[in-house]
Design a protein around this motif. Structure first.
Motif, mmCIF file in Angstrom:
data_model
loop_
_atom_site.group_PDB
_atom_site.id
_atom_site.type_symbol
_atom_site.label_atom_id
_atom_site.label_comp_id
_atom_site.label_asym_id
_atom_site.label_seq_id
_atom_site.Cartn_x
_atom_site.Cartn_y
_atom_site.Cartn_z
ATOM 1 N N UNK A 197 0.797 -1.323 0.171
ATOM 2 C CA UNK A 197 0.016 -0.208 -0.089
ATOM 3 C C UNK A 197 0.964 1.292 0.051
ATOM 4 N N UNK A 198 2.037 1.165 0.622
ATOM 5 C CA UNK A 198 2.642 2.490 0.680
ATOM 6 C C UNK A 198 3.844 2.803 -0.290
ATOM 7 N N UNK A 199 4.677 1.505 -0.241
ATOM 8 C CA UNK A 199 5.956 1.557 -1.035
ATOM 9 C C UNK A 199 5.573 1.410 -2.414
ATOM 10 N N UNK A 200 5.016 0.374 -2.752
ATOM 11 C CA UNK A 200 4.689 -0.021 -4.296
ATOM 12 C C UNK A 200 4.319 1.033 -5.185
ATOM 13 N N UNK A 201 3.200 1.821 -4.715
ATOM 14 C CA UNK A 201 2.705 3.103 -5.463
ATOM 15 C C UNK A 201 4.054 3.721 -5.743
ATOM 16 N N UNK A 202 4.692 4.119 -4.710
ATOM 17 C CA UNK A 202 5.898 5.041 -4.790
ATOM 18 C C UNK A 202 6.986 4.488 -5.680
ATOM 19 N N UNK A 203 7.120 3.218 -5.738
ATOM 20 C CA UNK A 203 8.275 2.940 -6.805
ATOM 21 C C UNK A 203 7.659 2.114 -8.101
ATOM 22 N N UNK A 204 6.424 2.556 -8.552
ATOM 23 C CA UNK A 204 5.821 1.692 -9.436
ATOM 24 C C UNK A 204 6.456 2.276 -10.889
ATOM 25 N N UNK A 205 6.702 3.594 -10.682
ATOM 26 C CA UNK A 205 6.945 4.232 -11.977
ATOM 27 C C UNK A 205 8.316 3.714 -12.673
ATOM 28 N N UNK A 206 9.267 3.834 -12.051
ATOM 29 C CA UNK A 206 10.636 3.145 -12.497
ATOM 30 C C UNK A 206 10.495 1.698 -12.870
ATOM 31 N N UNK A 207 9.541 1.045 -12.029
ATOM 32 C CA UNK A 207 9.252 -0.498 -12.866
ATOM 33 C C UNK A 207 8.759 -0.818 -13.829
ATOM 34 N N UNK A 208 7.920 0.257 -14.054
ATOM 35 C CA UNK A 208 7.067 0.320 -15.312
ATOM 36 C C UNK A 208 7.924 0.710 -16.310
#
Lengths: 289, 317, 318
Positions: A197-208
């Motif tokens: 809930x907290x970390x994934x949304x914040x690191x999703x962009x580079x993963x994408x």
């Protein structure tokens, strides 16, 4: 001047769609991709030829109005087969990247969040995976799983696990030190919940971005494996299978291999442009592929 | 003294990595479906012959013993026997015969990629935002999008079939004639090098642009040093470490590319041996090749670390 | 021949980042006599550093620099030939930076830096010359410093070394851009003492850029106060401190005195400096000025010359 207007555009938060609205490179890539996908769909649906229609009266014809990409050694229409092949190659690549992305992200986030011995073990495994040449790792896996499209997808996934894991690990470790994560931990949230809930949304962009950049190389890997005969097997018309076929009569009908490969390069160019644009806009620090 | 400790630690970690990797490959290959004895002797083999074969190759021992036996052999240079080639060639001799060719092509491709990328990356960065930059940058993204083996055929079409400058197929071993190897290896090396150069030059351009913004660059220009001097001694020199590191990270893609491109040009390298082994389900060959490939990448990474240590005065002192 | 070490008349610098026009230096006049130290003081963003870089003609790419006169010693700084400018850099104008660590090439030893500078000045036997130069800036252990990499030396040591290297070329003007800001207090005092001694022994004139009135007061013969790209007041240090004419100068000095503990509480200056992007109609300081007149916002305020070489850009003194 209002406070919001004073903030430079680039500093505002925005999703991938927002990027698309502003970044020219991303627009260019998206245009290539969408138009090519539409073209592929159009050919699959409306082509007068079937990808497996053999016409022995029209073997190895050079490109013409009737057959824009010519015909192959069975008299099959190359353009129609490229469209069908692209569909399969894209599916294989997307499947592989989804698998590798999921596994790598889970591994990397776990390692980055938990730290300690688990981090050490995962980091070692990831480093090991990253030390195998791409096709070597894929070949071993193909031997184990047997040839075919799903094995190729798995192999691409395995090759990409370390890329996602490294990225996810370093970003999770960074995010862990941030105040919003500390706050969530103080509120007694469970680790999986914080990660999701907290970390994934914040690191999703580079993963994408890694995902879109990886798609291109996934297609190259599928093509390469099938090309040496250890990937997707005929008669399934993947782009690699077609190129392998085209190499056998390269001197008599160079257009089969050349134009099929050109189509591959064109699709990958679209993917790379889109990935570059996204990267520049979302995270300029990312430079690995 | 510090350097020596660091070196020993680094080498130890590399050795551990190789050991772990060998174990993984061993287990993977062990899990490959099919009976090695049946594959070697054929379907008609008598049960006695099969039992003999299994005993001879320790196929019934516990897994751990088998791995230790393989490891003991590998340390002595014995990687087992090829089952697919008549005459019972040893895997080690197959690899020894083909590895130099692969290393030659790999090094050749790396040198070409370095030459192209240093030129293109430097021009792009020092002419940032101008025509040269746009040309180099778009050239890079186009080359990155091309499958290397396909590029190989395009090169053949152009330079062999049309112009006749280079052979379309076949490779002269560097041991026989070094010039011949340079000539016949040019197209395969170029096919691998061009997409690599695209990646390298993008990285170099990015690091150069970052270095251009450093205070010491302004400081050097204040001293009245010329543009070329500042570029070479200040910008390029300090961008070298990130550039070399980035190249090290590409080793697995470069060697991966070699495997496929060797097939295109009929280079008798270790990649070809491995693909042939995979076709014949020749476990000992595939296993041996995989471990050797792993060893190469690990050594390259070790070398990159050493090089970075040498380039960085903070570790050299 | 004017006999001046530096003469600037009507310097304007326009930056053009991404189509936003920024007028960072506006009709600036400055002059320095030989052996003089002029403090250029102002808050960050007031255009001090851009003025310094303009003197070396290292204004950012795409910038537009115009001036009626810009000379250092005998050299005309308004050249457009890059080769000519390069010959002037270091020789006509030298520059010292805020961050001494960042000013050195991290991959090379100090000896390498010294050799490049000295050989370029035609001193083939560079090593004794380098040792002499370092000794002049109070470095005792010259051999160790020359053999060291930049990361092995302290900030103060590097700043001394940089000063020595810049002075090696005998420039007519040395621009010192906040050279003590990044150093701790004791080292700052040592470097300031060094500057005070160097102005006695060297021919060069110093343009000392700082945001610290106290530092400027302790070192400079004259002070020029910059605000939002303009010089608003210029005069001797004594004139400025005894009788600041421009309200902004007065505010700066009041703050400096308060920090020294001479006042009860820190005086406050309401508002913010105007944007350098917007066209300006009147006095730049008008919006924050307590003694604003009606005419202040109507037309640009010219520089008003007063007695004793003093100048101020304020209608109160017209």
């Amino acid at each position: 001047m209002s406070a919001a207007a004073a903030i430079p555009r680039s500093a505002r938060r925005r999703g991938p769609l927002g990027v698309l609205a502003r970044n020219r490179v991303a627009q260019c890539g998206a245009f290539i991709l969408v138009s090519t996908l539409l073209l592929i769909a159009g050919i699959v649906l409306f082509s007068p030829y079937d990808p497996n229609d053999k016409d022995y009266m029209a073997i190895l014809q050079p490109p013409s109005l009737e057959h824009p990409f010519g015909t192959d050694s069975f008299g099959q229409d190359v353009l129609t087969r490229v469209a069908h092949g692209a569909r399969i190659s894209l599916l294989v690549s997307v499947g592989g990247l989804v698998l590798g992305g999921l596994a790598g992200t889970v591994l990397g986030m776990t390692a980055g969040y938990r730290g300690g011995w688990l981090d050490a073990v995962i980091t070692r495994i990831v480093e090991l995976l990253y030390s195998f040449p791409t096709y070597v790792l894929a070949l071993c896996l193909m031997l184990l799983l047997g040839y075919g499209a799903s094995s190729v997808a798995l192999a691409i996934g395995l090759v990409y696990v370390p890329n996602f894991a490294r990225l996810a690990r370093s970003m999770t470790a960074q995010a862990k030190a941030e105040n919003y994560v500390t706050a969530a931990r103080l509120m007694g949230q469970s680790a999986p919940r914080i990660l999701a809930r907290e970390i994934l949304p914040n690191i999703a962009a580079p993963l994408l971005v890694q995902f879109s950049a990886g798609l291109g190389f996934g297609i190259i890997m599928e093509a390469g494996l099938s090309f040496v005969g250890l990937g997707v097997q005929p008669p399934t018309p993947s782009l690699g299978v077609m190129m392998a076929d085209g190499k056998d009569y390269f001197q008599n009908g160079p257009w089969v291999l050349t134009l099929t490969g050109l189509s591959v390069a064109w699709i990958i160019l679209g993917l790379n442009l889109l990935g570059d644009g996204l990267r520049d806009a979302l995270d300029p620090r990312l430079r690995d592929r | 003294m510090r350097v020596l400790t660091w070196l020993l630690l680094r080498a130890g970690s590399a050795a551990f990595m190789l050991l772990l990797g060998s174990l993984v490959v061993f287990l993977l290959m062990h899990a490959v479906p099919g009976d090695a004895a049946l594959a070697a002797l054929g379907d008609q083999a008598s049960p006695d012959a099969i039992a003999d074969f299994r005993r001879l190759h320790h196929l019934d021992d516990p897994l751990a013993m088998q791995f230790l036996a393989w490891l003991r052999g590998a340390l002595r240079g014995d990687l087992g026997t090829s089952i697919s080639l008549a005459g019972g060639f040893s895997t080690a001799s197959l690899i020894a015969g083909s590895l130099p060719n692969t290393l030659f092509i790999g090094a050749y491709a790396l040198l070409l990629a370095l030459a192209i990328s240093i030129t293109a990356g430097s021009i792009a960065a020092s002419r940032h935002g101008r025509v040269e930059d746009v040309l180099a940058t778009s050239g890079a993204i186009v080359t990155i999008s091309m499958p290397d083996f396909w590029l190989g055929y395009v090169l053949v079409l152009l330079f062999s079939l049309e112009l006749g400058w280079f052979p379309a197929y076949g490779f002269t071993r560097p041991g026989e004639s070094f010039l011949g190897a340079l000539h016949s290896g040019f197209l395969p090396a170029l096919a691998i090098a061009v997409p690599m150069a695209g990646i390298f030059s993008r990285m170099l351009r990015a690091t150069l642009l970052e270095t251009f913004r450093r205070a010491y660059v302004t400081s050097a220009r204040v001293m009245g040093f010329g543009r070329a001097f500042v570029f070479w001694h200040y910008v390029f020199r300090n961008a070298l470490i990130p550039y070399v590191t980035a190249i090290g990270l590409q080793a697995r893609y470069l060697l991966g590319g070699v495997v496929v491109v060797e097939r295109v040009f009929g280079v008798p390298g270790i990649g070809s041996v491995m693909v042939d082994g995979a076709f014949a389900r020749d476990i000992s060959v595939v296993q041996g090749c995989a471990v050797v490939f792993l060893l190469i990448v690990i050594l390259v990474n070790l070398l990159v670390d050493l090089l970075c240590g040498l380039l960085d005065p903070r570790t050299a002192a | 021949m004017t006999g001046l070490a530096l003469e600037i008349r009507g310097l304007d610098l326009m930056l053009d980042p991404l189509g936003r026009r920024l007028h960072v230096v506006r009709s600036l006049d400055l002059e320095l006599r030989r052996g003089e130290v002029l403090g250029l003081i102002g808050e960050s963003g007031s255009g001090k550093t851009m003025t310094g870089l303009s003197l070396l003609r290292l204004e950012p790419e795409g910038a537009r620099l115009t001036a009626e006169i810009m000379r250092a010693g005998e050299a005309d700084l308004l050249q457009s030939e890059e080769a000519e400018l390069r010959a002037l850099r270091g020789r006509a104008v030298g520059m010292i930076f805020q961050d001494p660590v960042g000013a050195f090439n991290p991959a090379k030893r100090i000896a390498w830096h010294a050799r490049q500078v000295l050989v370029r000045r035609g001193i083939a036997d560079w090593r004794p010359a380098a040792e002499r130069l370092l000794a002049e800036v109070d470095i005792a252990d010259t051999a160790r410093v020359l053999g060291a990499y930049p990361h092995q030396l302290s900030g103060g040591m590097l700043q001394r070394t940089l000063i020595a290297l810049v002075l090696a070329a005998n420039p007519a003007v040395v621009v010192a851009d906040e050279p003590t800001t990044n150093l701790d207090n004791i080292v700052e005092q040592q470097i300031l003492r060094l500057f005070r001694r160097l102005r006695q022994t060297e021919d060069a004139a110093f343009l000392f850029i700082t945001h610290d009135m106290t530092v400027a007061a302790s070192l400079c013969d004259r002070i020029a106060v910059m605000y939002a790209g303009e010089v608003v007041e210029i005069g001797t240090t004594a004139q400025l401190f005894e009788d600041p004419l421009h309200p902004y100068t007065a505010a700066l000095i009041a703050t400096a005195r308060a920090l020294e503990g001479e006042a009860e509480r820190l005086p406050e200056l309401p508002g913010e400096p105007p944007s350098i992007a917007e066209p300006r109609t009147g006095c730049a300081f008008a919006s924050r000025c307590a003694r604003r007149l009606e005419g202040c916002t109507l037309a640009p305020v010219p520089m008003i010359p007063l007695e004793g070489g003093r100048r101020v850009r304020c209608l109160l003194h017209g």
